[in-house]
Design a protein around this motif. Structure first.
Motif, PDB file in Angstrom:
ATOM      1  N   VAL A  14      14.585  -4.749  -4.815  1.00  0.00           N
ATOM      2  CA  VAL A  14      14.964  -3.839  -3.645  1.00  0.00           C
ATOM      3  C   VAL A  14      14.243  -4.226  -2.465  1.00  0.00           C
ATOM      4  O   VAL A  14      13.246  -4.662  -2.380  1.00  0.00           O
ATOM      5  CB  VAL A  14      14.457  -2.359  -4.160  1.00  0.00           C
ATOM      6  CG1 VAL A  14      14.556  -1.376  -2.887  1.00  0.00           C
ATOM      7  CG2 VAL A  14      15.057  -2.150  -5.339  1.00  0.00           C
ATOM      8  N   GLU A  15      14.779  -4.307  -1.342  1.00  0.00           N
ATOM      9  CA  GLU A  15      14.502  -4.787  -0.314  1.00  0.00           C
ATOM     10  C   GLU A  15      13.259  -4.286   0.356  1.00  0.00           C
ATOM     11  O   GLU A  15      13.201  -3.027   0.304  1.00  0.00           O
ATOM     12  CB  GLU A  15      15.449  -4.991   0.989  1.00  0.00           C
ATOM     13  CG  GLU A  15      16.388  -5.938   0.686  1.00  0.00           C
ATOM     14  CD  GLU A  15      16.128  -7.488   0.501  1.00  0.00           C
ATOM     15  OE1 GLU A  15      15.242  -7.798   1.569  1.00  0.00           O
ATOM     16  OE2 GLU A  15      16.693  -8.099  -0.222  1.00  0.00           O
ATOM     17  N   PRO A  16      12.304  -4.922   0.953  1.00  0.00           N
ATOM     18  CA  PRO A  16      11.020  -4.295   1.315  1.00  0.00           C
ATOM     19  C   PRO A  16      11.126  -3.419   2.552  1.00  0.00           C
ATOM     20  O   PRO A  16      11.797  -3.470   3.338  1.00  0.00           O
ATOM     21  CB  PRO A  16      10.276  -5.532   1.845  1.00  0.00           C
ATOM     22  CG  PRO A  16      11.173  -6.722   1.930  1.00  0.00           C
ATOM     23  CD  PRO A  16      12.426  -6.235   1.395  1.00  0.00           C
ATOM     24  N   SER A  41      10.276  -3.827  -4.516  1.00  0.00           N
ATOM     25  CA  SER A  41      10.336  -3.543  -6.074  1.00  0.00           C
ATOM     26  C   SER A  41      11.141  -4.447  -6.627  1.00  0.00           C
ATOM     27  O   SER A  41      12.324  -4.883  -5.861  1.00  0.00           O
ATOM     28  CB  SER A  41      10.594  -2.181  -6.419  1.00  0.00           C
ATOM     29  OG  SER A  41       9.940  -1.005  -5.796  1.00  0.00           O
ATOM     30  N   VAL A  42      10.813  -4.855  -7.749  1.00  0.00           N
ATOM     31  CA  VAL A  42      11.723  -5.490  -8.672  1.00  0.00           C
ATOM     32  C   VAL A  42      11.968  -4.863  -9.896  1.00  0.00           C
ATOM     33  O   VAL A  42      10.866  -4.461 -10.621  1.00  0.00           O
ATOM     34  CB  VAL A  42      11.158  -7.134  -8.870  1.00  0.00           C
ATOM     35  CG1 VAL A  42      12.090  -7.716  -9.934  1.00  0.00           C
ATOM     36  CG2 VAL A  42      11.066  -7.872  -7.543  1.00  0.00           C
ATOM     37  N   THR A  62       6.416  -2.581  -8.540  1.00  0.00           N
ATOM     38  CA  THR A  62       6.389  -2.571  -6.963  1.00  0.00           C
ATOM     39  C   THR A  62       5.323  -3.546  -6.437  1.00  0.00           C
ATOM     40  O   THR A  62       4.169  -3.554  -7.124  1.00  0.00           O
ATOM     41  CB  THR A  62       6.085  -0.939  -6.540  1.00  0.00           C
ATOM     42  OG1 THR A  62       7.137  -0.389  -7.053  1.00  0.00           O
ATOM     43  CG2 THR A  62       6.028  -0.874  -5.063  1.00  0.00           C
ATOM     44  N   PHE A  63       5.524  -4.024  -5.346  1.00  0.00           N
ATOM     45  CA  PHE A  63       4.622  -5.089  -4.811  1.00  0.00           C
ATOM     46  C   PHE A  63       4.239  -5.110  -3.408  1.00  0.00           C
ATOM     47  O   PHE A  63       5.300  -4.629  -2.927  1.00  0.00           O
ATOM     48  CB  PHE A  63       4.925  -6.625  -5.332  1.00  0.00           C
ATOM     49  CG  PHE A  63       5.448  -6.866  -6.617  1.00  0.00           C
ATOM     50  CD1 PHE A  63       4.149  -7.240  -7.731  1.00  0.00           C
ATOM     51  CD2 PHE A  63       6.627  -6.631  -7.136  1.00  0.00           C
ATOM     52  CE1 PHE A  63       4.576  -7.169  -8.967  1.00  0.00           C
ATOM     53  CE2 PHE A  63       6.726  -6.477  -8.744  1.00  0.00           C
ATOM     54  CZ  PHE A  63       6.025  -7.064  -9.360  1.00  0.00           C
ATOM     55  N   ARG A  64       3.342  -5.608  -3.046  1.00  0.00           N
ATOM     56  CA  ARG A  64       2.876  -5.724  -1.420  1.00  0.00           C
ATOM     57  C   ARG A  64       3.039  -7.088  -1.003  1.00  0.00           C
ATOM     58  O   ARG A  64       2.209  -8.097  -1.606  1.00  0.00           O
ATOM     59  CB  ARG A  64       1.718  -4.780  -1.209  1.00  0.00           C
ATOM     60  CG  ARG A  64       1.559  -4.834   0.347  1.00  0.00           C
ATOM     61  CD  ARG A  64       0.194  -4.162   0.769  1.00  0.00           C
ATOM     62  NE  ARG A  64       0.547  -2.618   0.527  1.00  0.00           N
ATOM     63  CZ  ARG A  64      -0.115  -1.852  -0.367  1.00  0.00           C
ATOM     64  NH1 ARG A  64      -0.882  -2.397  -1.287  1.00  0.00           N
ATOM     65  NH2 ARG A  64       0.422  -0.614  -0.360  1.00  0.00           N
ATOM     66  N   ARG A  65       3.799  -7.440   0.035  1.00  0.00           N
ATOM     67  CA  ARG A  65       3.798  -8.662   0.536  1.00  0.00           C
ATOM     68  C   ARG A  65       2.890  -8.758   1.740  1.00  0.00           C
ATOM     69  O   ARG A  65       2.896  -8.169   2.503  1.00  0.00           O
ATOM     70  CB  ARG A  65       5.117  -9.163   1.040  1.00  0.00           C
ATOM     71  CG  ARG A  65       5.525 -10.368   1.467  1.00  0.00           C
ATOM     72  CD  ARG A  65       6.725 -10.611   1.927  1.00  0.00           C
ATOM     73  NE  ARG A  65       7.157 -11.980   2.502  1.00  0.00           N
ATOM     74  CZ  ARG A  65       8.488 -12.199   2.873  1.00  0.00           C
ATOM     75  NH1 ARG A  65       9.574 -11.492   2.947  1.00  0.00           N
ATOM     76  NH2 ARG A  65       8.619 -13.288   3.722  1.00  0.00           N
ATOM     77  N   CYS A 117      10.160 -12.871  -6.299  1.00  0.00           N
ATOM     78  CA  CYS A 117      11.137 -11.888  -6.858  1.00  0.00           C
ATOM     79  C   CYS A 117      11.994 -12.519  -8.295  1.00  0.00           C
ATOM     80  O   CYS A 117      12.328 -11.635  -9.088  1.00  0.00           O
ATOM     81  CB  CYS A 117      12.033 -11.639  -5.699  1.00  0.00           C
ATOM     82  SG  CYS A 117      11.190 -10.576  -4.683  1.00  0.00           S
ATOM     83  N   ASN A 118      12.287 -13.673  -7.995  1.00  0.00           N
ATOM     84  CA  ASN A 118      13.403 -14.113  -9.183  1.00  0.00           C
ATOM     85  C   ASN A 118      12.576 -14.710 -10.445  1.00  0.00           C
ATOM     86  O   ASN A 118      13.057 -14.915 -11.663  1.00  0.00           O
ATOM     87  CB  ASN A 118      14.035 -15.377  -8.572  1.00  0.00           C
ATOM     88  CG  ASN A 118      15.130 -14.766  -7.748  1.00  0.00           C
ATOM     89  OD1 ASN A 118      15.520 -13.693  -7.845  1.00  0.00           O
ATOM     90  ND2 ASN A 118      15.317 -15.598  -6.508  1.00  0.00           N
TER      91      ASN A 118
END
Length: 146
Positions: free
Chosen positions: A43-45, A51-52, A77-80, A93-94
């Motif tokens: 899911v785009e940021p 989220s992945v 859910t991650f923070r870049r 992400c992959n």
């Protein structure tokens, strides 16, 4: 020398879980084939938070009869953080995000099968580096008998 993390874990959440089994004895699984289907979705940021989703489906079948089926979807859910390159982000992400989420799904499937009164299904580790390179996201396994 201390290095700063470039991506932070915000949360790992259970999104959906489905479980179904037929009323059979464990020894009837002998000769059956298990398949694992792995799906990921990014899911785009929004404001550098993304989220992945990782979905694992396990099916145990003999010929065309499905004895056991479990599907579990979890989202990480991650923070870049600033300075993360696009290549690093895509690889994360992959490969990394699914690898972080996978043990949680693995535990859920093992617990569900154990609580259902069948031999617990312990999904073997998955090489997400190789899986990311592959078009085929299905893995076939033989379920050992007790």
């Amino acid at each position: 020398m201390e290095t700063k993390p470039t991506i932070q874990i915000v949360s790992i959440l259970l999104i959906e879980s489905y479980f179904k089994r037929e009323v059979i004895l464990d020894d009837q699984y002998n000769g059956s084939i298990g398949t694992i289907d792995v799906q990921t979705q990014k899911v785009e940021p929004i404001d550098n938070v993304f989220s992945v989703y990782l979905t694992i489906t396990f099916k145990q079948q003999l010929n065309s009869t499905v004895f056991l089926e479990c599907t579990t979807t979890m989202a990480g859910t991650f923070r870049r953080l600033p300075g993360v390159t696009e290549e690093f982000y895509q690889n994360f992400c992959n490969i990394n995000a699914p690898a972080i989420i996978f043990p949680f799904i693995r535990e859920i499937i093992a617990s569900q099968t154990m609580k259902a009164g069948v031999q617990p299904v312990v999904i073997q580790p998955i090489n997400f580096v190789e899986l990311a390179k592959s078009d085929d996201k299905k893995v076939t396994i033989e379920r050992p008998s007790r």
